[in-house]
Design a protein around this motif. Structure first.
Motif, mmCIF file in Angstrom:
data_model
loop_
_atom_site.group_PDB
_atom_site.id
_atom_site.type_symbol
_atom_site.label_atom_id
_atom_site.label_comp_id
_atom_site.label_asym_id
_atom_site.label_seq_id
_atom_site.Cartn_x
_atom_site.Cartn_y
_atom_site.Cartn_z
ATOM 1 N N LEU A 141 0.811 -1.221 0.000
ATOM 2 C CA LEU A 141 0.000 0.000 0.000
ATOM 3 C C LEU A 141 0.841 1.266 0.000
ATOM 4 N N GLY A 142 2.134 1.142 0.336
ATOM 5 C CA GLY A 142 2.992 2.323 0.350
ATOM 6 C C GLY A 142 2.661 3.292 1.476
ATOM 7 N N ARG A 143 2.100 2.786 2.570
ATOM 8 C CA ARG A 143 1.712 3.648 3.692
ATOM 9 C C ARG A 143 2.220 3.053 4.992
ATOM 10 N N PRO A 144 2.620 3.877 5.952
ATOM 11 C CA PRO A 144 3.128 3.362 7.226
ATOM 12 C C PRO A 144 2.035 2.686 8.047
ATOM 13 N N ILE A 145 2.417 1.642 8.777
ATOM 14 C CA ILE A 145 1.462 0.865 9.562
ATOM 15 C C ILE A 145 0.791 1.724 10.627
ATOM 16 N N GLY A 146 1.535 2.638 11.234
ATOM 17 C CA GLY A 146 0.951 3.480 12.278
ATOM 18 C C GLY A 146 -0.229 4.291 11.768
ATOM 19 N N ASP A 147 -0.128 4.808 10.556
ATOM 20 C CA ASP A 147 -1.237 5.570 9.977
ATOM 21 C C ASP A 147 -2.449 4.681 9.729
ATOM 22 N N LEU A 148 -2.204 3.464 9.233
ATOM 23 C CA LEU A 148 -3.303 2.545 8.938
ATOM 24 C C LEU A 148 -4.008 2.101 10.222
ATOM 25 N N LEU A 149 -3.234 1.851 11.275
ATOM 26 C CA LEU A 149 -3.839 1.495 12.554
ATOM 27 C C LEU A 149 -4.656 2.653 13.114
ATOM 28 N N HIS A 150 -4.126 3.856 12.977
ATOM 29 C CA HIS A 150 -4.848 5.042 13.445
ATOM 30 C C HIS A 150 -6.197 5.169 12.735
ATOM 31 N N GLU A 151 -6.210 4.956 11.440
ATOM 32 C CA GLU A 151 -7.466 5.037 10.688
ATOM 33 C C GLU A 151 -8.442 3.939 11.105
ATOM 34 N N SER A 152 -7.920 2.745 11.385
ATOM 35 C CA SER A 152 -8.772 1.660 11.866
ATOM 36 C C SER A 152 -9.411 2.029 13.195
ATOM 37 N N CYS A 153 -8.656 2.667 14.053
ATOM 38 C CA CYS A 153 -9.198 3.099 15.347
ATOM 39 C C CYS A 153 -10.292 4.146 15.157
ATOM 40 N N GLN A 154 -10.117 5.035 14.205
ATOM 41 C CA GLN A 154 -11.143 6.036 13.951
ATOM 42 C C GLN A 154 -12.426 5.397 13.432
ATOM 43 N N ARG A 155 -12.289 4.392 12.576
ATOM 44 C CA ARG A 155 -13.474 3.728 12.027
ATOM 45 C C ARG A 155 -14.231 2.923 13.077
ATOM 46 N N ASN A 156 -13.501 2.422 14.063
ATOM 47 C CA ASN A 156 -14.095 1.522 15.057
ATOM 48 C C ASN A 156 -14.058 2.118 16.457
ATOM 49 N N ALA A 157 -14.180 3.439 16.549
ATOM 50 C CA ALA A 157 -13.874 4.180 17.775
ATOM 51 C C ALA A 157 -14.514 3.605 19.035
ATOM 52 N N GLU A 158 -15.780 3.229 18.992
ATOM 53 C CA GLU A 158 -16.486 2.815 20.195
ATOM 54 C C GLU A 158 -16.417 1.323 20.464
ATOM 55 N N PRO A 207 5.676 12.592 13.326
ATOM 56 C CA PRO A 207 6.254 12.464 11.981
ATOM 57 C C PRO A 207 5.542 11.376 11.200
ATOM 58 N N ARG A 208 5.746 11.358 9.907
ATOM 59 C CA ARG A 208 5.177 10.304 9.063
ATOM 60 C C ARG A 208 6.311 9.407 8.586
ATOM 61 N N ALA A 209 6.209 8.131 8.911
ATOM 62 C CA ALA A 209 7.259 7.190 8.549
ATOM 63 C C ALA A 209 7.249 6.931 7.044
ATOM 64 N N ASP A 210 8.380 6.521 6.518
ATOM 65 C CA ASP A 210 8.506 6.078 5.135
ATOM 66 C C ASP A 210 8.170 4.585 5.096
ATOM 67 N N ALA A 211 7.192 4.198 4.284
ATOM 68 C CA ALA A 211 6.726 2.810 4.255
ATOM 69 C C ALA A 211 7.805 1.836 3.802
ATOM 70 N N SER A 212 8.864 2.335 3.172
ATOM 71 C CA SER A 212 9.941 1.446 2.726
ATOM 72 C C SER A 212 10.980 1.203 3.815
ATOM 73 N N ASP A 213 10.861 1.915 4.939
ATOM 74 C CA ASP A 213 11.797 1.751 6.050
ATOM 75 C C ASP A 213 11.318 0.655 6.994
ATOM 76 N N PRO A 214 12.204 0.157 7.867
ATOM 77 C CA PRO A 214 11.778 -0.854 8.836
ATOM 78 C C PRO A 214 10.712 -0.316 9.785
ATOM 79 N N ALA A 215 9.682 -1.141 10.002
ATOM 80 C CA ALA A 215 8.656 -0.821 10.985
ATOM 81 C C ALA A 215 9.011 -1.406 12.337
ATOM 82 N N LEU A 216 9.652 -2.588 12.335
ATOM 83 C CA LEU A 216 9.985 -3.283 13.576
ATOM 84 C C LEU A 216 11.062 -4.312 13.297
#
Length: 257
Positions: free
Chosen positions: A23-40, A173-182
């Motif tokens: 997807l070319g997007r950092p995992i932290g951003d995707l998790l954040h969006e998932s939390c917003q969709r499922n807030a309650e 900051p916004r991570a680069d999706a091509s860099d190590p996440a963990l």
């Protein structure tokens, strides 16, 4: 740039992003969006403790700001031997949001392994429980003079208390999706553990593909019985996938028994 890290071949990476494999997007951003969709909805269960997605996201971003306030920067490595407790989920999420890299140690590791991981990864921080399974992790911390920051969940004594780090208004900051996440640890190693870098791109795909292959959807609650830092318990389908509730962690008391 992380010294010594070799990126995926650019031609392959570009093709996998073009076809949607990555997807070319950092995992932290995707998790954040998932939390917003499922807030309650409930995201984490640990004994009597409950945490909604909204609370998880708020705590993670506040902790990310607190870590940045300590001086932890994108691509800095942080050794994490936390057990299966909600603090693990919050901390790993926070590190991903801050662009730092968790080095996922295990609660069973002691001074030899932790010292090796801290030195080998040039870690800037070590984060542990105060006590777990009849062991005091602060004793390891006192033998890590080369690690600038020691952070302890619970009774921190002379160290920084994890729960005190809350700075929700810090720009992340916004991570680069091509860099190590963990960094995961090698399995079956007879000597000291080897560190395995996984990028945001390739690890997000592992989570997404594992959930699809195992037909895990929003109705599924995942019970993390194995150590949560292991691959299966973490992401196959595990506790991190972004398309369904993150985890239902066993309590520290239950796991210690």
């Amino acid at each position: 740039m992380l010294d010594g890290f070799v990126h995926w071949p650019e031609q392959l990476a570009a093709e996998w992003r073009r076809t949607g494999v990555w997807l070319g997007r950092p995992i932290g951003d995707l998790l954040h969006e998932s939390c917003q969709r499922n807030a309650e909805r409930v995201a984490v269960v640990c004994g009597e403790r409950r945490m909604t997605y909204a609370e998880l996201s708020r705590r993670a971003d506040g902790l990310a700001g607190g870590l940045i306030g300590l001086g932890i920067k994108p691509l800095d490595r942080v050794v994490v031997p936390l057990p299966n407790v909600p603090e693990f989920v919050v901390l790993v999420f926070a590190l991903l949001r801050a662009g730092a890299i968790p080095v996922l140690a295990l609660p069973g590791h002691r001074r030899a392994e932790i010292s090796h991981m801290c030195a080998h990864s040039d870690a800037v921080a070590y984060v542990a429980k105060d006590e777990f399974g009849w062991f005091d992790y602060r004793t390891i911390a006192r033998g890590l003079p080369s690690v600038p920051h020691v952070i302890v969940s619970g009774d921190a004594q002379e160290f920084t208390r994890l729960e005190s780090l809350d700075a929700p208004d810090v720009a992340l900051p916004r991570a680069d999706a091509s860099d190590p996440a963990l960094f995961l640890l090698s399995g079956g190693t007879t000597g000291l553990p080897k560190l395995i870098p996984r990028t945001h791109d390739d690890y997000e795909y592992v989570m997404r593909a594992s959930a699809k292959a195992m037909e895990v959807g929003p109705e599924v609650v995942y019970l993390v019985v194995n150590p949560v830092a292991h691959q299966a318990a973490l992401a196959s389908p595990g506790g991190l996938p972004r398309r369904f509730p993150l985890t239902a962690a066993v309590s520290a008391r239950d796991q210690a028994q």
